[in-house]
Enzyme design. Structure first.
Site, mmCIF file in Angstrom:
data_model
loop_
_atom_site.group_PDB
_atom_site.id
_atom_site.type_symbol
_atom_site.label_atom_id
_atom_site.label_comp_id
_atom_site.label_asym_id
_atom_site.label_seq_id
_atom_site.Cartn_x
_atom_site.Cartn_y
_atom_site.Cartn_z
ATOM 1 N N TYR A 126 0.866 -1.179 0.000
ATOM 2 C CA TYR A 126 0.000 0.000 0.000
ATOM 3 C C TYR A 126 0.906 1.233 0.000
ATOM 4 C CZ TYR A 126 -4.220 2.563 1.470
ATOM 5 O OH TYR A 126 -5.282 3.418 1.550
ATOM 6 N N GLU A 269 -12.118 5.265 -6.654
ATOM 7 C CA GLU A 269 -10.803 5.530 -6.076
ATOM 8 C C GLU A 269 -9.946 6.351 -7.025
ATOM 9 O OE1 GLU A 269 -10.076 3.934 -2.868
ATOM 10 O OE2 GLU A 269 -8.615 5.560 -2.957
ATOM 11 N N ASP A 292 -13.873 6.624 -1.764
ATOM 12 C CA ASP A 292 -12.904 6.472 -0.683
ATOM 13 C C ASP A 292 -12.180 7.781 -0.387
ATOM 14 O OD1 ASP A 292 -11.409 4.989 1.161
ATOM 15 O OD2 ASP A 292 -9.829 4.604 -0.308
ATOM 16 N N ASN A 434 -0.490 11.791 -0.026
ATOM 17 C CA ASN A 434 0.236 10.541 -0.267
ATOM 18 C C ASN A 434 0.907 10.556 -1.637
ATOM 19 O OD1 ASN A 434 -0.650 9.222 2.147
ATOM 20 N ND2 ASN A 434 -2.674 9.061 1.199
HETATM 21 O O1 LIG Z 1 -4.324 5.319 -0.969
HETATM 22 C C1 LIG Z 1 -4.056 5.975 0.054
HETATM 23 O O2 LIG Z 1 -3.050 5.808 0.731
HETATM 24 C C2 LIG Z 1 -5.057 6.998 0.525
HETATM 25 C C3 LIG Z 1 -5.831 7.496 -0.613
HETATM 26 O O3 LIG Z 1 -6.912 7.055 -0.900
HETATM 27 C C4 LIG Z 1 -5.197 8.491 -1.501
HETATM 28 O O4 LIG Z 1 -4.171 9.089 -1.151
HETATM 29 O O5 LIG Z 1 -5.739 8.674 -2.586
HETATM 30 MG MG LIG Z 2 -7.306 7.234 -2.976
#
Ligand SMILES: O=C([O-])CC(=O)C(=O)O
Ligand SMILES: [Mg+2]
Length: 578
Positions: A126, A269, A292, A434
């Site tokens: 991740y 997403e 999300d 991120n």
């Molecule tokens: O994926 C991840 O770490 C958190 C998220 O949804 C993003 O930053 O789009």
């Molecule tokens: Mg995301």
């Protein structure tokens, strides 16, 4: 002309209405067969392969004699060996590749490793490593891990869905790759994200791997570097936009519902802002959809805020919030905070929004800018003179909570953190963008510049940090605390629509998992090591809310929802084969 099934029956509806058995004669069906896997094929089937852990009896019964060396191993020993070999790699990307290869070879062992070593392996499968993997996906790509639906398949999306080998899908995570983490448009190579998110659905939330379907929608990319990369795996064209884009997504949404029914969860997403809000608004009343980046991130941050009150003091309504970044995460979080305060104080949201301020690339969002603001920013345009940078906004608004969601790294400068620390005994600083390269500041910076007074959390993980002989534990305010349990709660209760009250329930469930022992260490999130228990509690609270709202279809309602959640969760231990 005979009308097709699709025209006769409106999208959605009763389970199996659209199953192949009741297709009209003019429609094609897929001639699926089910066969028992054995021998060489069994060793090549990641769902059933156990490698050296096949017992003597299984080796006889399934024609495996001689195909394996004599030793019979245990899953525990296999796990130990693999962890040792993964730890030998220096580069996180090599660990990522080793994990993906394991998933393709032996699915249960992959999940066993991930569940038992979650704190160590989460940063590999991740954020941050998955971001680097997406950037290099063209070279890493070996076998498809999900469905690719490109503009080439326009008019045939239903057919494409039927090519996926698993029949009972419960959760789809879909991206169009336009805003992968804070890394921007990675086109078709965004596939790493749905794959990674769904691995967490299983490992952290307990949804069966076979019920998870990663999908990447490829409408092109505007990333010139990828378009010129000879190894790029996607369509070599600029992104389709406007009506063409929305028609294509509509075909996708209709096909998913037609193929899987009313209770399939579709998680959006890493779509770009300009599509994310619109898609959520458009489909939230007709499909079980969850964004999300808007809703998951909002729920996890609200949980951290509720928990942080133990350290900061006061109630949520006593605080002032300033965001850097007014996109999906920023406005999503802001809206959920306003909703929570509104419910707690019995005040209309129009009023509770006033203690929440947002800064975007053009400065503080103020009423004077209303004419040119995008719709999702307008509710945050409060009366104030223009302020064009973050530091001045901090000085003007005097926030107690500073949240970074802009996707741009290193924007919480020393001056900004010092200003927060000069105004607050314990400033709360969240650097949520991120992966790590895009974080607004590091844990070390937040603690050092605030002389150890900041309560700090970030989207991607930072290690603990020692300052003035004291150890500080940064929190990871990442939506992965929420979406696995949240989605599991929807699926286990057969819920057909997402409601904002379920997000509040999830936040409260997560905050309730923070104990005095954690607070004593300055933590506002519980450790990931407990995530499956946490997810069961989140799932239970979400399901309880769904039953209360009358949108849960699994009846009768189980009396003890936490126990029920735990009993439904996938576990990765090997099964015995007859
Ligand atoms: O994926 C991840 O770490 C958190 C998220 O949804 C993003 O930053 O789009
Ligand atoms: Mg995301």
């Amino acid at each position: 002309m005979e009308s097709t099934l699709k025209e006769q029956i409106p999208a959605g509806g009763v389970e199996d209405v659209y199953g192949e058995d009741c297709a009209t004669e003019d429609q094609c069906i897929t001639p699926w067969t089910i066969a028992v896997s054995s021998g060489y094929n069994l060793l090549r089937d990641p769902r059933y392969n156990k490698g050296l852990a096949f017992t003597e009896r299984e080796r006889d019964a399934h024609y495996l004699r001689g195909l394996l060396p004599p030793v019979v191993s245990t899953q525990e020993l296999q796990e130990k060996k693999l962890m040792q070999s993964i730890r030998q790699y220096d580069l996180p990307l090599h660990k990522y590749v080793a994990m993906m290869e394991l998933e393709e070879r032996n699915e249960r062992l992959f999940y066993k490793l991930l569940i038992d070593n979650v704190e160590e392996l989460l940063p590999i499968v991740y954020t941050p490593t998955v971001g680097e993997a997406c950037q290099k996906y063209g070279s890493l790509f070996k076998r498809p891990q999900g469905l690719y639906i490109s503009l080439k398949e326009k008019g045939r999306i239903l057919e494409v869905l039927k090519n996926w080998p698993e029949r009972s899908i419960q959760v789809i995570v879909v991206t169009d790759g336009e805003r992968i983490l804070g890394l921007g448009d990675l086109g078709c190579q965004g596939m790493g994200i749905p794959v990674g998110k769904l691995a967490l659905y299983t490992a952290l939330g307990g949804v069966r791997p076979s019920a998870c379907l990663p999908i990447t929608i490829d409408v092109g990319t505007n990333n010139e570097k990828l378009l010129n990369d000879e190894f790029y795996i996607g369509l070599r064209q600029n992104r389709a936009t406007g009506q063409e884009y929305y028609d294509f997504l509509h075909e996708f949404m209709s096909a998913v519902k037609q193929n899987y029914g009313e209770k399939i969860l579709i998680q959006f997403e890493d779509f770009a802002n300009h599509n994310a809000f619109e898609l959520l608004a458009k489909y939230r009343t007709t499909h079980l959809v969850f964004n999300d980046d808007i809703q998951g991130t909002a729920s996890v941050v609200l949980a951290g805020l509720i928990a942080s009150l133990k350290l900061l003091g006061g109630a949520l309504c006593d605080h002032t919030f300033l965001f850097l970044g007014a996109g999906e995460a920023g406005t999503g979080i802001a809206e959920l905070i306003a909703l929570e305060i509104s419910k707690k104080t019995n005040t209309p949201v129009e009023e509770t929004r006033r203690k929440i301020w947002l800064v975007d690339s053009k400065g503080l969002i103020v009423s004077g800018r209303k004419g040119t603001l995008q719709a999702f920013k307008k509710p945050w345009a409060h009366e104030h003179e223009p302020v064009n940078n973050l530091l001045d906004a901090v000085k003007a608004v005097k926030p107690s909570v500073l949240i970074g969601t802009s996707g741009v790294g290193r924007t919480f400068t020393k001056e900004v953190v010092e200003a927060m620390a000069s105004m607050n005994e314990r400033p709360l600083i969240m650097a949520l963008s991120n992966p790590t390269s895009q974080a607004e500041c590091t844990a070390e910076e937040a603690y050092t510049w605030s002389e150890g007074r900041a309560v700090f959390a970030s989207g991607s993980p930072f290690p603990s940090f020692e300052y003035n002989e004291k150890l500080y534990f940064p929190g990871q305010a990442n939506n992965c605390y929420i979406f696995p349990g949240f989605g599991f709660g929807l699926v286990m209760s057969g819920t057909i629509r997402v409601h904002d009250d379920m997000l509040l329930a999830a936040s409260e469930a997560l905050a309730a998992q923070v104990t005095d022992e954690h607070y004593a260490k300055g933590m506002i999130y519980p450790p990931f090591a407990d995530i499956r228990k946490i997810s069961a509690h989140i799932a239970a609270r979400v399901a309880a809310k769904a039953y209360e709202l009358g949108v849960a279809t699994r009846l009768p309602r189980p009396a003890d929802l936490v126990k029920y959640a735990e009993s439904c969760m996938y576990t990765p231990n090997y099964r015995s084969y007859r």
